[in-house]
Every structure is written in structure tokens, then in C-alpha cells.
Design a protein around this motif. Structure first.
Motif, PDB file in Angstrom:
ATOM      1  N   GLY A 113      82.305  54.393  35.517  1.00  0.00           N
ATOM      2  CA  GLY A 113      83.581  54.738  35.165  1.00  0.00           C
ATOM      3  C   GLY A 113      84.087  54.548  33.743  1.00  0.00           C
ATOM      4  O   GLY A 113      85.254  54.522  33.611  1.00  0.00           O
ATOM      5  N   GLY A 114      82.971  54.726  32.720  1.00  0.00           N
ATOM      6  CA  GLY A 114      83.503  54.714  31.474  1.00  0.00           C
ATOM      7  C   GLY A 114      83.573  52.951  31.112  1.00  0.00           C
ATOM      8  O   GLY A 114      83.958  52.750  29.812  1.00  0.00           O
ATOM      9  N   ARG A 115      83.387  52.230  31.772  1.00  0.00           N
ATOM     10  CA  ARG A 115      83.580  50.656  31.780  1.00  0.00           C
ATOM     11  C   ARG A 115      82.110  49.959  31.857  1.00  0.00           C
ATOM     12  O   ARG A 115      81.192  50.098  32.728  1.00  0.00           O
ATOM     13  CB  ARG A 115      84.540  50.086  32.567  1.00  0.00           C
ATOM     14  CG  ARG A 115      86.014  50.498  32.147  1.00  0.00           C
ATOM     15  CD  ARG A 115      87.095  49.992  33.009  1.00  0.00           C
ATOM     16  NE  ARG A 115      87.050  48.349  32.587  1.00  0.00           N
ATOM     17  CZ  ARG A 115      87.761  47.611  33.318  1.00  0.00           C
ATOM     18  NH1 ARG A 115      88.568  47.974  34.272  1.00  0.00           N
ATOM     19  NH2 ARG A 115      88.029  46.391  32.849  1.00  0.00           N
ATOM     20  N   ASP A 160      79.210  43.790  23.906  1.00  0.00           N
ATOM     21  CA  ASP A 160      79.435  44.511  24.972  1.00  0.00           C
ATOM     22  C   ASP A 160      80.334  45.914  24.657  1.00  0.00           C
ATOM     23  O   ASP A 160      79.731  46.759  25.114  1.00  0.00           O
ATOM     24  CB  ASP A 160      80.288  43.685  25.931  1.00  0.00           C
ATOM     25  CG  ASP A 160      79.459  42.673  26.523  1.00  0.00           C
ATOM     26  OD1 ASP A 160      78.356  42.436  26.349  1.00  0.00           O
ATOM     27  OD2 ASP A 160      80.071  41.946  27.681  1.00  0.00           O
ATOM     28  N   GLU A 161      80.910  45.787  23.561  1.00  0.00           N
ATOM     29  CA  GLU A 161      81.625  47.084  23.160  1.00  0.00           C
ATOM     30  C   GLU A 161      80.667  48.046  22.401  1.00  0.00           C
ATOM     31  O   GLU A 161      80.566  49.188  22.818  1.00  0.00           O
ATOM     32  CB  GLU A 161      82.787  46.782  22.028  1.00  0.00           C
ATOM     33  CG  GLU A 161      83.643  47.942  21.763  1.00  0.00           C
ATOM     34  CD  GLU A 161      84.614  47.345  20.648  1.00  0.00           C
ATOM     35  OE1 GLU A 161      85.306  48.252  20.044  1.00  0.00           O
ATOM     36  OE2 GLU A 161      84.805  46.080  20.590  1.00  0.00           O
ATOM     37  N   SER A 162      79.700  47.595  21.809  1.00  0.00           N
ATOM     38  CA  SER A 162      78.753  48.455  21.185  1.00  0.00           C
ATOM     39  C   SER A 162      77.848  49.007  22.250  1.00  0.00           C
ATOM     40  O   SER A 162      77.444  50.125  22.246  1.00  0.00           O
ATOM     41  CB  SER A 162      77.807  47.671  20.138  1.00  0.00           C
ATOM     42  OG  SER A 162      78.957  47.147  19.008  1.00  0.00           O
ATOM     43  N   LEU A 163      77.304  48.209  23.153  1.00  0.00           N
ATOM     44  CA  LEU A 163      76.510  48.491  24.232  1.00  0.00           C
ATOM     45  C   LEU A 163      77.345  49.859  24.885  1.00  0.00           C
ATOM     46  O   LEU A 163      76.541  50.801  25.338  1.00  0.00           O
ATOM     47  CB  LEU A 163      76.136  47.386  25.355  1.00  0.00           C
ATOM     48  CG  LEU A 163      75.221  46.383  24.844  1.00  0.00           C
ATOM     49  CD1 LEU A 163      75.082  45.274  25.694  1.00  0.00           C
ATOM     50  CD2 LEU A 163      73.947  46.846  24.246  1.00  0.00           C
ATOM     51  N   ALA A 164      78.350  49.563  25.249  1.00  0.00           N
ATOM     52  CA  ALA A 164      79.323  50.423  26.046  1.00  0.00           C
ATOM     53  C   ALA A 164      79.380  51.976  25.411  1.00  0.00           C
ATOM     54  O   ALA A 164      79.355  52.980  26.016  1.00  0.00           O
ATOM     55  CB  ALA A 164      80.602  50.166  26.401  1.00  0.00           C
ATOM     56  N   ALA A 165      79.700  51.904  23.877  1.00  0.00           N
ATOM     57  CA  ALA A 165      79.844  52.931  23.381  1.00  0.00           C
ATOM     58  C   ALA A 165      78.483  53.747  23.181  1.00  0.00           C
ATOM     59  O   ALA A 165      78.535  55.032  23.459  1.00  0.00           O
ATOM     60  CB  ALA A 165      80.246  52.565  21.680  1.00  0.00           C
ATOM     61  N   VAL A 166      77.355  52.902  23.068  1.00  0.00           N
ATOM     62  CA  VAL A 166      76.117  53.804  23.230  1.00  0.00           C
ATOM     63  C   VAL A 166      76.043  54.451  24.515  1.00  0.00           C
ATOM     64  O   VAL A 166      75.424  55.671  24.597  1.00  0.00           O
ATOM     65  CB  VAL A 166      74.820  52.716  22.807  1.00  0.00           C
ATOM     66  CG1 VAL A 166      73.520  53.669  23.288  1.00  0.00           C
ATOM     67  CG2 VAL A 166      74.889  52.515  21.372  1.00  0.00           C
TER      68      VAL A 166
END
Length: 265
Positions: A131-133, A205-211
Motif C-alpha cells: 500500500g505504498g509503505r 528505507d526511504e530510498s528503497l521505498a521510492a525506488v
């Protein structure tokens, strides 16, 4: 639930050999990732021994009847297989001077109708994108994590610690090993990321999520993750496995049909 698999490894920017190893058995719903350690090429030997042993032995058991087994039986099979692999690596390290001190981390996933049975040893990680997280669903077996848990370091301070790669558990370094094992519910459109610290140390984690949020295909996401790690220094080998639950059901049989595609090293 239909599953799509993709795996890849990369040597990174700072090393000549690759001590990371991955293995998939899509018919068994099985994914294995290992990050080796040790002098000379011993880490490469340990990680390849582990992924080969587990994917062969556990994959055979799962396909020969494990699909009908209960979750408790699968857990026991996973523990036995990892224990046997641990003994093989430990014995090799103690009988051949070239392999003295070798060991390896492990992330082991068995995707089942009742959920993901996820085992791990060391500081290689598993994440879930839902769900985007993004959520990390393993907890590092490392000195650094113990210091965070004890309140000696904050997560922000830990990012700059010199103890980043000191693991407190590894496969093959002792005659027994304790694998942490949990069951996770799988929901449609989940994406699971298994990775070595060559990825998680280079991308937060923020960068992993963005990719993961920016790419529609697993192949594109995998390449973007590897590129990002290398662009940030590529200080270690990089290994990753991506598994997506597509949310469609097979109409015949039990409604469970793991399949997908596999990326190369």
C-alpha cells in the motif's frame, strides 16, 4: 495467489569477487539469499554452499509433498535443512585451511497459501512493500542492533557507526545455528524484498521505498536498486530478490500456483 519472482546480484564498485549468492525455486515457492564472509574466497564458498544446499534439499521436499504439509511441518523442514547446511559449512571451514573462519548470513522465504514463512540469520534483510509503505520485517542479528535495542545508540547514530557489519549470528561459524523464523500474512499486490547489506547500507528505507514505488516491473526495480547502491558508493556486493503477489487466483486445483521469472546474477 500468483507470485512473480526476480533475483539479481552485482559485485559493486569496491570488490573484485562476489560473496553474495541467491537461489530461487519458483515451483516450490522458495527464495534463498546469502551474504558470505571469510578470507580469500571463503565467503563466496560459504554463501554458494548455503543457497545451493537449501534450494536443492528444501526445494525437493516442498515439491515432493511439502505443498500439502502444515505450516508447522514446513517450519521443521526449514530448520532441519538450515541445520544440515550449517554443519556442512562448519565442517568445511574446520577441515580445509582455505576456508577457515568462513560463514554466511541467510534470508530464507517459503511462500505458502497461509503466508510467507520467513527465516533469517545475520544482517541480511527482508522488507515488505504494501500500500505504498515499506516495512522491514526482519531484525538484524548484529552488534549494532543490540546497541540500538539497549538504548546505547539511536537509529540515526547507528547509521555512522563503525560496528555496522559485526553480526552476532551466522551460518557455518559454529556447529549449531539459531534461525529466527516467523509467519507473515500475504496480501494481494504485496512486494517482498530480500537483500544483502550491500544494498541496505547504501540505500536507506526511504530510498528503497521510492525506488519500489517508481517502477512497474520487478526487473526495472531491481536494476534501479542496484544502480542506486552503486551510485552511493557500491562499497560491497549487492544481492536482492523481489517477489510480488499478483492477487489473481488459479481457477483449478487448490488455487495456489507460484510462478514467475528469474533474473540473472
Amino acid at each position: 495467489m500468483i507470485l512473480e519472482f526476480f533475483s539479481a546480484t552485482d559485485v559493486g564498485r569496491a570488490r573484485d569477487n562476489n560473496e553474495d549468492s541467491v537461489a530461487l525455486d519458483e515451483a516450490a515457492g522458495l527464495a534463498v539469499l546469502a551474504d558470505g564472509m571469510g578470507g580469500y574466497n571463503a565467503g563466496e564458498v560459504a554463501s554458494q554452499m548455503l543457497t545451493s544446499f537449501v534450494s536443492t534439499e528444501l526445494g525437493r521436499w516442498l515439491k515432493d509433498g511439502g505443498q500439502e504439509a502444515r505450516a508447522g511441518e514446513v517450519r521443521r523442514a526449514m530448520d532441519i535443512c538450515v541445520d544440515n547446511a550449517n554443519r556442512a559449512i562448519f565442517n568445511a571451514a574446520n577441515t580445509d585451511p582455505r576456508y577457515a573462519g568462513m560463514g554466511t548470513t541467510l534470508v530464507l522465504g517459503v511462500f505458502r497459501p497461509e503466508g510467507l514463512l520467513l527465516g533469517h540469520v545475520g544482517d541480511s534483510r527482508a522488507y515488505r512493500w504494501r500500500g505504498g509503505r515499506l516495512m522491514q520485517i526482519t531484525r538484524d542479528h548484529s552488534l549494532l542492533q543490540e546497541q540500538i535495542d539497549a538504548g546505547l545508540l539511536t537509529v540515526e547514530e547507528a547509521a555512522f557507526s563503525s560496528n555496522k557489519n559485526l553480526v552476532t549470528r551466522a551460518v557455518g561459524v559454529e556447529d549449531t545455528v539459531l534461525m529466527e523464523l516467523h509467519l507473515h500474512e500475504i496480501q494481494p499486490e504485496d512486494v517482498y524484498l530480500f537483500c544483502s547489506d550491500g544494498l541496505s547500507d547504501m540505500l536507506d528505507d526511504e530510498s528503497l521505498a521510492a525506488v519500489l514505488g517508481a517502477h512497474a516491473t520487478l526487473a526495472d526495480a531491481a536494476q534501479a536498486l542496484i544502480n542506486g547502491a552503486n551510485d552511493n558508493g557500491g562499497r560491497d556486493n549487492i544481492a536482492l530478490i523481489l517477489v510480488r503477489a499478483e492477487g489473481r487466483q488459479r481457477t483449478e486445483g487448490r488455487g495456489w500456483w507460484p510462478f514467475g521469472r528469474r533474473g540473472g546474477k
